[in-house]
Write a protein that holds these residues in place. Structure first.
Motif, PDB file in Angstrom:
ATOM      1  N   SER A 165       0.823  -1.213   0.000  1.00 52.23           N
ATOM      2  CA  SER A 165       0.000   0.000   0.000  1.00 52.23           C
ATOM      3  C   SER A 165       0.856   1.261   0.000  1.00 52.23           C
ATOM      4  N   SER A 166       2.044   1.202   0.604  1.00 52.41           N
ATOM      5  CA  SER A 166       2.914   2.381   0.630  1.00 52.41           C
ATOM      6  C   SER A 166       3.492   2.697  -0.746  1.00 52.41           C
ATOM      7  N   GLN A 209       1.419  13.914   3.020  1.00 46.92           N
ATOM      8  CA  GLN A 209       0.211  13.443   3.697  1.00 46.92           C
ATOM      9  C   GLN A 209       0.236  11.939   3.914  1.00 46.92           C
ATOM     10  N   MET A 210       0.581  11.183   2.882  1.00 45.19           N
ATOM     11  CA  MET A 210       0.557   9.724   2.990  1.00 45.19           C
ATOM     12  C   MET A 210       1.634   9.219   3.942  1.00 45.19           C
ATOM     13  N   TYR A 260       0.578   9.888   7.711  1.00 47.16           N
ATOM     14  CA  TYR A 260      -0.435   9.017   8.309  1.00 47.16           C
ATOM     15  C   TYR A 260      -0.044   7.546   8.259  1.00 47.16           C
ATOM     16  N   GLU A 261       0.905   7.180   7.386  1.00 48.73           N
ATOM     17  CA  GLU A 261       1.384   5.795   7.404  1.00 48.73           C
ATOM     18  C   GLU A 261       2.145   5.500   8.693  1.00 48.73           C
ATOM     19  N   LEU A 312      -0.511   4.798  11.217  1.00 55.51           N
ATOM     20  CA  LEU A 312      -1.121   3.504  10.881  1.00 55.51           C
ATOM     21  C   LEU A 312      -0.220   2.353  11.297  1.00 55.51           C
ATOM     22  N   SER A 320      -7.293   7.705   9.976  1.00 54.89           N
ATOM     23  CA  SER A 320      -6.041   7.683   9.215  1.00 54.89           C
ATOM     24  C   SER A 320      -6.253   7.052   7.844  1.00 54.89           C
ATOM     25  N   GLY A 321      -7.165   6.073   7.752  1.00 53.08           N
ATOM     26  CA  GLY A 321      -7.475   5.475   6.461  1.00 53.08           C
ATOM     27  C   GLY A 321      -8.095   6.492   5.511  1.00 53.08           C
ATOM     28  N   GLU A 377      -5.170   8.587   4.395  1.00 53.06           N
ATOM     29  CA  GLU A 377      -4.275   7.814   3.527  1.00 53.06           C
ATOM     30  C   GLU A 377      -4.827   7.678   2.118  1.00 53.06           C
ATOM     31  N   THR A 378      -6.142   7.570   1.994  1.00 50.37           N
ATOM     32  CA  THR A 378      -6.763   7.414   0.682  1.00 50.37           C
ATOM     33  C   THR A 378      -7.177   8.755   0.067  1.00 50.37           C
ATOM     34  N   ASN A 425      -8.736   1.560  -3.238  1.00 52.33           N
ATOM     35  CA  ASN A 425      -8.044   1.782  -1.972  1.00 52.33           C
ATOM     36  C   ASN A 425      -9.024   2.061  -0.836  1.00 52.33           C
TER      37      ASN A 425
END
Length: 350
Positions: free
Chosen positions: A130-131, A159-160, A163-164, A167, A218-219, A222-223, A260
């Motif tokens: 996913s990363s 941003q991603m 929050y990863e 997560l 966070s999801g 992330e999306t 996603n």
């Protein structure tokens, strides 16, 4: 399935395994594409209902074919590549985004033993695969050779990544409690978590419930879903990293985004709410196929995603970063120490 092709059809073991794997991929990917088309329709219907509008209602009965009409429209359009763009990377970026959105589903268990790749490090695979999605977005912004997409790509990367981190710590609390990285084993660890209360799911554990909320929010970030859709803020970035895209290259970003979103809904259900298990550990409920329970939970979380998008105003970018780094990161890190401490205390107490 490998045994079926090996013994019944008469294939060699190698060809039987290869054929079974291809069939398994198609069994997951094709319904997923259909599901993406239908949830786009559902998304628009939910927004319309909350705004007291009709939503799609012309193409097909109740507007059910609207997503397919939109797909046909973009398919028939011309793919335009800007003259100053890096053509190879420009065309590769949406393919990366769409492919990464699909490969993660290989380890999602749809039922007991119903999973394409039941690997022991399934959760690590989810994190790693996913990363990779951020690379498609960064490439699309840079290869477009335009200021607005490039600015959006930088936003998306920050941003991603932000929050990863949160997560990852949330997932550590689940792994500590379940004692495994295998997603099927994590689901089974959620069965009847209390002897005095017949419920299935870590979300019913007061110690892990706050982490389920952090994971849900966070999801969304992330999306890139509202209220965290800063990478596509029309008032600032026109349409974000996909401004210069058209036709199917644009559609692949759209499909990847919704795939996603479905993935995050599936992970919410799998990690915190019992996956394919019924919410209550009661024998008659187990007669309902596990995949039905999983789909029902995915649809519930997708409704929450749509509900938030229809009702919550967009964050400013500084508020987005503050939430990720100053609230979720310290909170999830503290929760790792809290959960590990409680587990050690329980072990010593036993």
């Amino acid at each position: 399935m490998t045994d079926f092709f090996n013994s019944t059809v008469g294939m060699s073991y190698e060809w039987a395994w290869f054929t079974a794997t291809i069939v398994g991929i198609l069994v997951i990917a094709l319904p997923l594409m259909l599901a993406v088309a239908m949830i786009i329709y559902a998304d628009r219907k939910i927004w319309a209902a909350m705004a007291l509008r009709r939503g799609p209602n012309v193409v097909g009965p109740f507007g059910l074919l609207q997503s397919f009409a939109d797909g046909l429209k973009v398919f028939l359009q011309e793919t335009i590549v800007p003259a100053a763009a890096n053509r190879g990377l420009f065309l590769m970026a949406p393919i990366i985004t769409f492919t990464v959105a699909l490969i993660v589903w290989a380890v999602i268990p749809f039922g007991a033993g119903v999973v394409l790749a039941d690997i022991n490090v399934g959760l690590l695979y989810v994190l790693a695969a996913s990363s990779l999605g951020v690379y498609g977005i960064i490439l699309s912004g840079w290869a477009s050779n335009s200021k607005y997409p490039f600015y959006s790509a930088l936003r998306a990367a920050a941003q991603m990544v932000s929050y990863e981190v949160a997560l990852g710590f949330v997932l550590i609390t689940v792994v500590l409690w379940a004692g495994t990285f295998n997603l099927s084993a994590i689901v089974m660890a959620q069965k009847a978590i209390y002897s005095w209360l017949p419920v299935n799911g870590f979300g019913f554990n007061p110690l892990l419930f706050p982490m389920s909320i952090v994971f849900l929010i966070s999801g969304m970030a992330e999306t890139g879903r509202a209220p965290f859709d800063l990478t596509e803020a029309e008032s600032e970035l026109v349409a974000g990293y996909q401004t210069e895209y058209s036709s199917m290259s644009f559609a692949l970003f759209w499909l990847g985004e919704y795939a996603n979103v479905l993935l995050m809904c599936a992970l919410n259900a799998t990690l915190f709410w019992g996956g394919w298990l019924p919410p209550i550990d009661w024998a008659p409920l187990y007669y309902v196929p596990g995949i039905i329970w999983l789909f029902a939970k995915i649809l519930f979380f997708f409704f929450v995603f749509s509900w938030v998008k229809a009702t919550v105003p967009r964050y400013r970018y500084d508020q987005l970063m503050r939430l990720g780094w100053k609230i979720f990161l310290p909170l999830s890190l503290f929760w790792v120490f809290l959960v590990s401490g409680v587990l050690m205390w329980m072990r010593v107490g036993l």
